[in-house]
Design a protein around this motif. Sequence first.
Motif, PDB file in Angstrom:
ATOM      1  N   THR A 175     -10.933 112.089  22.010  1.00 11.78           N
ATOM      2  CA  THR A 175      -9.510 112.406  22.145  1.00 11.78           C
ATOM      3  C   THR A 175      -8.937 111.799  23.422  1.00 11.78           C
ATOM      4  N   ILE A 223      -8.491 108.089  22.862  1.00  6.55           N
ATOM      5  CA  ILE A 223      -7.368 107.800  21.961  1.00  6.55           C
ATOM      6  C   ILE A 223      -6.031 107.958  22.687  1.00  6.55           C
ATOM      7  N   THR A 260       0.897 111.592  18.316  1.00  8.61           N
ATOM      8  CA  THR A 260      -0.565 111.500  18.377  1.00  8.61           C
ATOM      9  C   THR A 260      -1.192 112.871  18.616  1.00  8.61           C
ATOM     10  N   LEU A 299      -3.715 114.841  16.074  1.00  9.21           N
ATOM     11  CA  LEU A 299      -5.051 115.231  16.523  1.00  9.21           C
ATOM     12  C   LEU A 299      -5.229 116.745  16.566  1.00  9.21           C
TER      13      LEU A 299
END
Length: 275
Positions: free
Chosen positions: A5, A8, A30, A34
């Motif tokens: 995470t 990303i 995003t 997630l």
Amino acid sequence: MDTITAVILGIVEGLTEFIPVSSTGHMILTSKLLGYNDQDPVMKTFEVVIQLGAILAITLVYWRRILDLFGIKRMNGRETSLVPRKRLNLLHVIIGIAPALIVAFFARDFIKSLFSASTVIWALVAGGVFMIFAEWFNRSKARVTAETMDDLSYKQVFLIGIYQILSVLWPGFSRSGSTIAGGMLAGASYKASADFSFLMAIPIMVAASGYEMLDSYQNLTKDTLGLFAIGFIVAFVVAYVVVLAFMKLIQKIRLTHFAIYRFILTIVFWLFIMR
């Protein structure tokens, strides 16, 4: 949060912070995809930390120009005084950032109340339309008087600063989008506008990130430092590459291309967040 995470989000921050697509919109989308709440205090601190990584990247890209602003130029490894001549100086930057900083200081609570998915959606669309209009106006109506950043006048940088207020008061509008488009409306070339937008980002982002960090530094704990460091490094590397690539491909990638992407992102927003 885990390592994947952190990586990303660091990539997303580095990719979007300095190009006119709205890093705010991308971080909200995003985080949602997630499964994270982007308003969580730890997540907000993480976003500030990775933004600092992006700031470091842009500082390294423009370090020579930063020395120039203070009247210093490196020659043969030594620092020497510049010969006075027409060149962008520190006053240009101060004039450019002053309007946004003043508005942000006095309207901070109001601005925070505007952070929502619906606000970002409308800002993505409005910002995209604004960018298309600016590019059309610059090509067909405006008389370009500043081909490079050094040709910018005090009046032009002040107008760029006024346009930057759009991104301050409208989350998702994009700071770089408003300043690059604003520069083109003020009679600067695409490259001059982009260069000045990137350089002006350094003091603006340092001020904003520094202020936010004062409110959330307590979230920097032994449990979070490792992941924060990963996000910082990833954002730094990606932002550095993105800015260099953008400046190299600036004649091929127009504002209209970014605007079309923003419209597509709006559809994604609608499908995954608003519905």
